[in-house]
Design a protein around this motif. Structure first.
Motif, PDB file in Angstrom:
ATOM      1  N   VAL A  80       0.959  -1.197   0.162  1.00 23.50           N
ATOM      2  CA  VAL A  80       0.061  -0.018  -0.150  1.00 23.50           C
ATOM      3  C   VAL A  80       0.823   1.239  -0.012  1.00 23.50           C
ATOM      4  CG1 VAL A  80      -1.903   1.173   1.369  1.00 23.50           C
ATOM      5  CG2 VAL A  80      -1.782  -1.041   1.392  1.00 23.50           C
ATOM      6  N   MET A  81       0.623   1.990  -1.016  1.00 27.82           N
ATOM      7  CA  MET A  81       1.626   3.079  -1.213  1.00 27.82           C
ATOM      8  C   MET A  81       0.656   4.765  -0.917  1.00 27.82           C
ATOM      9  SD  MET A  81       3.656   2.266  -4.489  1.00 27.82           S
ATOM     10  CE  MET A  81       2.385   1.492  -5.109  1.00 27.82           C
ATOM     11  N   VAL A  82       1.023   5.247   0.185  1.00 28.86           N
ATOM     12  CA  VAL A  82       0.414   6.380   0.605  1.00 28.86           C
ATOM     13  C   VAL A  82       1.194   7.639   0.350  1.00 28.86           C
ATOM     14  CG1 VAL A  82      -0.626   7.631   2.637  1.00 28.86           C
ATOM     15  CG2 VAL A  82      -0.861   5.083   2.524  1.00 28.86           C
ATOM     16  N   CYS A  83       0.527   8.569  -0.236  1.00 24.49           N
ATOM     17  CA  CYS A  83       1.129   9.857  -0.644  1.00 24.49           C
ATOM     18  C   CYS A  83       1.367  10.556   0.575  1.00 24.49           C
ATOM     19  CB  CYS A  83       0.293  10.406  -1.659  1.00 24.49           C
ATOM     20  SG  CYS A  83       0.903  12.335  -2.029  1.00 24.49           S
ATOM     21  N   LYS A  84       2.795  11.064   0.705  1.00 24.84           N
ATOM     22  CA  LYS A  84       2.902  11.934   1.881  1.00 24.84           C
ATOM     23  C   LYS A  84       3.287  13.349   1.352  1.00 24.84           C
ATOM     24  CE  LYS A  84       7.976  11.267   1.451  1.00 24.84           C
ATOM     25  NZ  LYS A  84       9.173  10.742   2.091  1.00 24.84           N
ATOM     26  N   THR A  85       3.039  14.001   0.292  1.00 24.12           N
ATOM     27  CA  THR A  85       3.227  15.150  -0.186  1.00 24.12           C
ATOM     28  C   THR A  85       1.954  16.054   0.413  1.00 24.12           C
ATOM     29  OG1 THR A  85       4.402  14.260  -1.957  1.00 24.12           O
ATOM     30  CG2 THR A  85       4.123  16.357  -2.362  1.00 24.12           C
ATOM     31  N   LEU A  86       2.262  17.398   0.202  1.00 20.12           N
ATOM     32  CA  LEU A  86       1.677  18.545   0.866  1.00 20.12           C
ATOM     33  C   LEU A  86       0.027  18.477   0.844  1.00 20.12           C
ATOM     34  CD1 LEU A  86       1.891  21.171   2.373  1.00 20.12           C
ATOM     35  CD2 LEU A  86       1.735  22.482   0.434  1.00 20.12           C
ATOM     36  N   SER A  87      -0.360  18.209  -0.492  1.00 13.74           N
ATOM     37  CA  SER A  87      -1.799  18.210  -0.315  1.00 13.74           C
ATOM     38  C   SER A  87      -2.569  17.036   0.426  1.00 13.74           C
ATOM     39  CB  SER A  87      -2.618  18.061  -1.907  1.00 13.74           C
ATOM     40  OG  SER A  87      -2.072  19.156  -2.634  1.00 13.74           O
ATOM     41  N   CYS A  91      -4.705  16.867   3.884  1.00 12.25           N
ATOM     42  CA  CYS A  91      -6.021  16.369   4.064  1.00 12.25           C
ATOM     43  C   CYS A  91      -6.108  15.159   4.817  1.00 12.25           C
ATOM     44  CB  CYS A  91      -6.316  16.363   2.675  1.00 12.25           C
ATOM     45  SG  CYS A  91      -6.666  17.594   1.686  1.00 12.25           S
ATOM     46  N   GLY A  92      -5.108  14.561   5.496  1.00 10.15           N
ATOM     47  CA  GLY A  92      -5.041  13.497   6.497  1.00 10.15           C
ATOM     48  C   GLY A  92      -4.239  12.592   6.111  1.00 10.15           C
ATOM     49  N   SER A  93      -3.144  12.474   5.155  1.00  8.30           N
ATOM     50  CA  SER A  93      -2.493  11.117   4.824  1.00  8.30           C
ATOM     51  C   SER A  93      -1.713  10.661   6.189  1.00  8.30           C
ATOM     52  CB  SER A  93      -1.548  11.481   3.858  1.00  8.30           C
ATOM     53  OG  SER A  93      -0.334  12.174   4.180  1.00  8.30           O
ATOM     54  N   ALA A 120      -7.154  14.295  -2.495  1.00  4.93           N
ATOM     55  CA  ALA A 120      -6.428  13.748  -1.426  1.00  4.93           C
ATOM     56  C   ALA A 120      -7.233  13.556  -0.259  1.00  4.93           C
ATOM     57  CB  ALA A 120      -5.392  15.137  -1.077  1.00  4.93           C
ATOM     58  N   PRO A 121      -6.675  12.595   0.649  1.00  3.88           N
ATOM     59  CA  PRO A 121      -5.529  12.001   0.656  1.00  3.88           C
ATOM     60  C   PRO A 121      -5.668  10.743  -0.307  1.00  3.88           C
ATOM     61  CG  PRO A 121      -6.564  11.483   2.774  1.00  3.88           C
ATOM     62  CD  PRO A 121      -7.385  12.483   2.101  1.00  3.88           C
ATOM     63  N   VAL A 122      -4.460  10.196  -0.978  1.00  2.00           N
ATOM     64  CA  VAL A 122      -4.491   9.036  -1.869  1.00  2.00           C
ATOM     65  C   VAL A 122      -3.641   8.107  -1.436  1.00  2.00           C
ATOM     66  CG1 VAL A 122      -4.176   8.711  -4.245  1.00  2.00           C
ATOM     67  CG2 VAL A 122      -5.015  11.017  -3.732  1.00  2.00           C
ATOM     68  N   MET A 123      -4.015   6.908  -1.862  1.00  2.00           N
ATOM     69  CA  MET A 123      -3.122   5.519  -1.717  1.00  2.00           C
ATOM     70  C   MET A 123      -3.097   4.921  -3.034  1.00  2.00           C
ATOM     71  SD  MET A 123      -5.095   2.965   0.974  1.00  2.00           S
ATOM     72  CE  MET A 123      -6.506   2.165   0.602  1.00  2.00           C
ATOM     73  N   GLN A 124      -2.294   4.317  -3.359  1.00  4.29           N
ATOM     74  CA  GLN A 124      -2.013   3.400  -4.346  1.00  4.29           C
ATOM     75  C   GLN A 124      -1.745   1.814  -4.226  1.00  4.29           C
ATOM     76  OE1 GLN A 124       0.691   4.389  -7.199  1.00  4.29           O
ATOM     77  NE2 GLN A 124       0.263   2.842  -8.833  1.00  4.29           N
ATOM     78  N   ILE A 125      -2.674   0.803  -4.430  1.00  5.98           N
ATOM     79  CA  ILE A 125      -2.625  -0.641  -4.414  1.00  5.98           C
ATOM     80  C   ILE A 125      -2.661  -1.033  -5.894  1.00  5.98           C
ATOM     81  CG2 ILE A 125      -3.263  -2.635  -3.547  1.00  5.98           C
ATOM     82  CD1 ILE A 125      -4.926  -0.945  -1.236  1.00  5.98           C
ATOM     83  N   ASP A 126      -1.666  -1.982  -6.071  1.00  6.08           N
ATOM     84  CA  ASP A 126      -1.370  -2.366  -7.526  1.00  6.08           C
ATOM     85  C   ASP A 126      -1.211  -1.249  -8.382  1.00  6.08           C
ATOM     86  OD1 ASP A 126      -1.005  -4.861  -6.581  1.00  6.08           O
ATOM     87  OD2 ASP A 126      -2.964  -5.385  -6.498  1.00  6.08           O
ATOM     88  N   ASP A 127      -2.397  -1.055  -9.379  1.00  6.93           N
ATOM     89  CA  ASP A 127      -2.312  -0.065 -10.464  1.00  6.93           C
ATOM     90  C   ASP A 127      -3.670   0.720  -9.956  1.00  6.93           C
ATOM     91  OD1 ASP A 127      -0.333  -1.140 -11.543  1.00  6.93           O
ATOM     92  OD2 ASP A 127      -1.424  -2.282 -13.178  1.00  6.93           O
ATOM     93  N   LEU A 128      -4.116   0.825  -9.001  1.00  3.69           N
ATOM     94  CA  LEU A 128      -5.359   1.463  -8.712  1.00  3.69           C
ATOM     95  C   LEU A 128      -5.179   2.486  -7.598  1.00  3.69           C
ATOM     96  CD1 LEU A 128      -8.001  -1.329  -8.638  1.00  3.69           C
ATOM     97  CD2 LEU A 128      -7.467   0.247 -10.616  1.00  3.69           C
ATOM     98  N   TYR A 129      -5.747   3.588  -7.669  1.00  2.00           N
ATOM     99  CA  TYR A 129      -5.671   4.726  -6.778  1.00  2.00           C
ATOM    100  C   TYR A 129      -6.929   4.563  -6.013  1.00  2.00           C
ATOM    101  CZ  TYR A 129      -1.759   7.295  -8.911  1.00  2.00           C
ATOM    102  OH  TYR A 129      -0.640   7.728  -9.298  1.00  2.00           O
ATOM    103  N   TYR A 130      -6.929   4.954  -4.796  1.00  2.00           N
ATOM    104  CA  TYR A 130      -8.167   5.207  -3.799  1.00  2.00           C
ATOM    105  C   TYR A 130      -7.955   6.583  -3.302  1.00  2.00           C
ATOM    106  CZ  TYR A 130      -8.269   0.076  -4.338  1.00  2.00           C
ATOM    107  OH  TYR A 130      -8.386  -1.024  -5.107  1.00  2.00           O
TER     108      TYR A 130
END
Ligand code: FES
Length: 145
Positions: A80-87, A91-93, A120-130
């Motif tokens: 599970v990749m979770v974005c840690k950048t500003l937006s 928004c709660g990452s 945001a906030p966004v995570m990626q699992i495989d090729d899909l964004y959530y």
């Protein structure tokens, strides 16, 4: 070398070679194919890609280690990749990351902007964004996998 591309991937590589001015430009597509084929990118795969792209193996290795979407070890847990950048951070990452860190069934990685800052906030699992995540939404997504 114990890695070989599948016959289908070999055909795809031959087709792609006609589209690019230099074989080196095939590095990323070949890395993707290797990862989809094996589940990760082995050193043997890097050697094969180096040969196919007429590029030093160290250069292929550098590309593979630069991008967070490539993994060089077999993955035994859901990644599970979770974005840690500003937006996402605004928004709660951090709450999402803290929530995920309590789970033992996932491999959590903090990554730079996934390019979906508006949701945001966004995570990626495989090729899909959530997107537009909450901790409840994260749990719901992981239960469906
Ligand atoms: S800041 Fe998270 S997707 Fe861009």
């Amino acid at each position: 070398m114990s890695f070989t591309f599948t016959p289908e991937n070999i055909k795809t590589i031959a087709k792609l070679k006609t589209r690019y001015p230099k074989p080196q430009a095939l590095s990323l597509p070949c890395l993707w194919m290797a990862q989809y084929q094996e589940g990760f990118i082995s050193i043997d795969a890097i050697d094969v890609i180096a040969e196919v792209t007429e590029t030093p193996a160290m250069e292929i290795y550098r590309v593979a280690t630069f991008y967070s979407m490539f993994h060089l070890q077999p993955i035994t847990k859901k990644r599970v990749m979770v974005c840690k950048t500003l937006s996402c951070k605004l928004c709660g990452s951090e709450e999402i990351l803290a929530h995920l860190s309590k789970r033992e069934d996932v491999l959590v990685e903090e990554v730079e902007c996934l390019g979906s800052c508006g949701s945001a906030p966004v995570m990626q699992i495989d090729d899909l964004y959530y997107e537009d995540l909450t901790t409840q939404k994260v749990d719901a997504v992981l239960e469906q996998l």
